[in-house]
Write a protein that holds these residues in place. Sequence first.
Motif, PDB file in Angstrom:
ATOM      1  N   LEU A 175      -4.000  -5.831  -6.453  1.00 14.27           N
ATOM      2  CA  LEU A 175      -4.834  -5.583  -7.617  1.00 14.27           C
ATOM      3  C   LEU A 175      -4.110  -4.651  -8.574  1.00 14.27           C
ATOM      4  CD1 LEU A 175      -8.297  -5.248  -5.839  1.00 14.27           C
ATOM      5  CD2 LEU A 175      -7.215  -7.277  -6.809  1.00 14.27           C
ATOM      6  N   GLN A 176      -4.752  -4.341  -9.697  1.00  9.49           N
ATOM      7  CA  GLN A 176      -4.069  -3.583 -10.740  1.00  9.49           C
ATOM      8  C   GLN A 176      -3.782  -2.140 -10.326  1.00  9.49           C
ATOM      9  OE1 GLN A 176      -5.683  -3.979 -14.714  1.00  9.49           O
ATOM     10  NE2 GLN A 176      -6.413  -6.042 -14.295  1.00  9.49           N
ATOM     11  N   THR A 177      -4.576  -1.576  -9.437  1.00  8.35           N
ATOM     12  CA  THR A 177      -4.355  -0.197  -8.985  1.00  8.35           C
ATOM     13  C   THR A 177      -4.159  -0.174  -7.480  1.00  8.35           C
ATOM     14  OG1 THR A 177      -6.748   0.162  -8.781  1.00  8.35           O
ATOM     15  CG2 THR A 177      -5.701   0.794 -10.873  1.00  8.35           C
ATOM     16  N   ASN A 178      -3.299   0.733  -7.027  1.00  4.38           N
ATOM     17  CA  ASN A 178      -3.035   0.897  -5.603  1.00  4.38           C
ATOM     18  C   ASN A 178      -3.676   2.208  -5.139  1.00  4.38           C
ATOM     19  OD1 ASN A 178      -1.364  -1.395  -5.682  1.00  4.38           O
ATOM     20  ND2 ASN A 178       0.356  -0.156  -6.403  1.00  4.38           N
ATOM     21  N   ALA A 179      -4.776   2.117  -4.438  1.00  7.89           N
ATOM     22  CA  ALA A 179      -5.503   3.314  -4.013  1.00  7.89           C
ATOM     23  C   ALA A 179      -5.157   3.623  -2.564  1.00  7.89           C
ATOM     24  CB  ALA A 179      -6.999   3.113  -4.180  1.00  7.89           C
ATOM     25  N   LEU A 180      -4.047   4.332  -2.361  1.00  3.29           N
ATOM     26  CA  LEU A 180      -3.641   4.762  -1.026  1.00  3.29           C
ATOM     27  C   LEU A 180      -3.685   6.275  -0.957  1.00  3.29           C
ATOM     28  CD1 LEU A 180      -0.580   2.437  -0.267  1.00  3.29           C
ATOM     29  CD2 LEU A 180      -2.870   2.301   0.709  1.00  3.29           C
ATOM     30  N   GLN A 181      -3.947   6.803   0.223  1.00  2.00           N
ATOM     31  CA  GLN A 181      -3.954   8.246   0.428  1.00  2.00           C
ATOM     32  C   GLN A 181      -2.562   8.798   0.116  1.00  2.00           C
ATOM     33  OE1 GLN A 181      -2.637  10.518   2.786  1.00  2.00           O
ATOM     34  NE2 GLN A 181      -3.998  12.195   2.137  1.00  2.00           N
ATOM     35  N   GLU A 182      -2.486   9.908  -0.587  1.00  2.00           N
ATOM     36  CA  GLU A 182      -1.214  10.361  -1.148  1.00  2.00           C
ATOM     37  C   GLU A 182      -0.173  10.739  -0.100  1.00  2.00           C
ATOM     38  OE1 GLU A 182      -2.274  15.085  -1.981  1.00  2.00           O
ATOM     39  OE2 GLU A 182      -2.023  13.690  -3.657  1.00  2.00           O
ATOM     40  N   ASN A 183      -0.615  11.066   1.110  1.00  2.00           N
ATOM     41  CA  ASN A 183       0.354  11.477   2.130  1.00  2.00           C
ATOM     42  C   ASN A 183       0.726  10.362   3.110  1.00  2.00           C
ATOM     43  OD1 ASN A 183       0.705  14.198   1.317  1.00  2.00           O
ATOM     44  ND2 ASN A 183      -1.268  14.728   2.240  1.00  2.00           N
ATOM     45  N   ILE A 184       0.095   9.212   2.991  1.00  2.00           N
ATOM     46  CA  ILE A 184       0.425   8.115   3.896  1.00  2.00           C
ATOM     47  C   ILE A 184       1.803   7.566   3.546  1.00  2.00           C
ATOM     48  CG2 ILE A 184      -0.534   6.201   2.534  1.00  2.00           C
ATOM     49  CD1 ILE A 184      -1.703   5.116   5.173  1.00  2.00           C
ATOM     50  N   THR A 185       2.537   7.123   4.546  1.00  2.00           N
ATOM     51  CA  THR A 185       3.870   6.562   4.308  1.00  2.00           C
ATOM     52  C   THR A 185       3.779   5.041   4.284  1.00  2.00           C
ATOM     53  OG1 THR A 185       4.464   6.335   6.649  1.00  2.00           O
ATOM     54  CG2 THR A 185       4.856   8.495   5.606  1.00  2.00           C
ATOM     55  N   PRO A 186       4.760   4.354   3.694  1.00  2.00           N
ATOM     56  CA  PRO A 186       4.752   2.889   3.716  1.00  2.00           C
ATOM     57  C   PRO A 186       4.651   2.315   5.134  1.00  2.00           C
ATOM     58  CG  PRO A 186       6.320   3.639   2.082  1.00  2.00           C
ATOM     59  CD  PRO A 186       5.834   4.867   2.810  1.00  2.00           C
ATOM     60  N   ARG A 187       5.369   2.907   6.092  1.00  2.00           N
ATOM     61  CA  ARG A 187       5.311   2.398   7.460  1.00  2.00           C
ATOM     62  C   ARG A 187       3.887   2.524   8.023  1.00  2.00           C
ATOM     63  NH1 ARG A 187       9.718   1.984  10.556  1.00  2.00           N
ATOM     64  NH2 ARG A 187      10.758   3.740   9.501  1.00  2.00           N
ATOM     65  N   GLU A 188       3.261   3.696   7.799  1.00  2.00           N
ATOM     66  CA  GLU A 188       1.903   3.912   8.292  1.00  2.00           C
ATOM     67  C   GLU A 188       0.907   2.969   7.614  1.00  2.00           C
ATOM     68  OE1 GLU A 188       2.305   8.717   9.263  1.00  2.00           O
ATOM     69  OE2 GLU A 188       1.609   8.006   7.301  1.00  2.00           O
ATOM     70  N   ALA A 189       1.071   2.781   6.298  1.00  2.00           N
ATOM     71  CA  ALA A 189       0.152   1.913   5.560  1.00  2.00           C
ATOM     72  C   ALA A 189       0.249   0.467   6.057  1.00  2.00           C
ATOM     73  CB  ALA A 189       0.464   1.978   4.069  1.00  2.00           C
ATOM     74  N   LEU A 190       1.459  -0.003   6.302  1.00  2.00           N
ATOM     75  CA  LEU A 190       1.636  -1.375   6.775  1.00  2.00           C
ATOM     76  C   LEU A 190       1.036  -1.566   8.162  1.00  2.00           C
ATOM     77  CD1 LEU A 190       5.261  -1.931   5.459  1.00  2.00           C
ATOM     78  CD2 LEU A 190       3.223  -3.150   4.689  1.00  2.00           C
ATOM     79  N   ARG A 191       1.210  -0.579   9.030  1.00  2.00           N
ATOM     80  CA  ARG A 191       0.623  -0.681  10.370  1.00  2.00           C
ATOM     81  C   ARG A 191      -0.901  -0.630  10.303  1.00  2.00           C
ATOM     82  NH1 ARG A 191       4.872   3.382  13.522  1.00  2.00           N
ATOM     83  NH2 ARG A 191       6.534   1.828  13.818  1.00  2.00           N
ATOM     84  N   LEU A 192      -1.428   0.230   9.436  1.00  2.00           N
ATOM     85  CA  LEU A 192      -2.882   0.346   9.295  1.00  2.00           C
ATOM     86  C   LEU A 192      -3.476  -0.968   8.789  1.00  2.00           C
ATOM     87  CD1 LEU A 192      -5.534   1.963   9.221  1.00  2.00           C
ATOM     88  CD2 LEU A 192      -4.886   2.707   6.902  1.00  2.00           C
ATOM     89  N   PHE A 193      -2.910  -1.507   7.718  1.00  2.00           N
ATOM     90  CA  PHE A 193      -3.437  -2.746   7.149  1.00  2.00           C
ATOM     91  C   PHE A 193      -3.263  -3.905   8.131  1.00  2.00           C
ATOM     92  CE2 PHE A 193      -3.925  -0.315   3.500  1.00  2.00           C
ATOM     93  CZ  PHE A 193      -4.455  -1.047   2.446  1.00  2.00           C
ATOM     94  N   GLY A 194      -2.170  -3.902   8.884  1.00  2.00           N
ATOM     95  CA  GLY A 194      -1.952  -4.949   9.867  1.00  2.00           C
ATOM     96  C   GLY A 194      -3.018  -4.982  10.943  1.00  2.00           C
TER      97      GLY A 194
END
Length: 315
Positions: A83-102
């Motif tokens: 979507l047009q905006t990416n609302a992720l927690q500011e301290n999360i890392t790409p690796r953590e975000a990918l595992r969480l979404f997975g």
Amino acid sequence: MSPQVHVHDLWKAYGAVQAACGVTFDVARGEIFGLLGPNGAGKTTTVECMLGLRQPDRGVVQIGGIDARQHPRDMQQRIGATLQTNALQENITPREALRLFGSFYREAEEAGVLLQRFALEEQADAAFRTLSGGQRRRLALALAFVNRPGVVLLDEPTTGLDPSSRRDLHRRILDMKAEGRTVLLTTHYMEEAETLCDRVAIMHRGRLVAEGAPRDLMGSLGTAPSVRLETSDPLPPETFAEIEGVRDLEQTGCTVRFRSEQVQGTLSELTKRLETAGVGIVELHVRRATLEEVLIELTQEESDAPGGSHGGPLA
């Protein structure tokens, strides 16, 4: 062959404002389809209804043969979206975000595979707040691919990116097509749509007003090619008198701009007159009608047409 995306007679209103008015289109497997239009045309509303983020008032949405309204969870397992905006927690890392979404899906791609694919290995363990705009966009795409989707929806994927990051994202979108994925994207960049899309649909005031391949649309409205001519000396205005096809003539010093329905004949006659006058050609550019000009012409016509208004700005 059944389309991968099937939207039929989709309607969505916000009070008295109709944001989607009978929107209908199909997208084939392995096709890149662009949804274009000015701000408030209803593009994002249409995408959000397809994703189940908004409930349409009526209509059919099928993704990969699944009725998205009747079986939203099954549909969401097969579709990826940015979507047009990416609302992720500011301290999360790409690796953590990918595992969480997975963890939200029955089948998920490994985080390391996606980090490599989207060139995020060096930023894998960096806080989200430290990522550049281009890196955040690449992470958004990586998150859209966590569930190995066959259909990907991209809402303004390159907005705010520098030219280098935009080209990089274009390559990745074309890679999706090469892999056989179906891509639906919205964009305000008409050159982007010309470069990427097999077909586009133009929206205005919640309705589709045109659909087809970009090249076909650019040749369908009779928008004449434009000519820019720079000469060694200024030309007297009578130079263009009675030359067939010349219109919208503008002249500033040695530079002349005009349109012509018959470019070859117009330039042939103009060249003869320049030779007679002893004036040389410094530069000559002929440019066909652009997709941006087509969009502007269509949406202006729709705005001016009787019944063209649907009650105000759209979401």
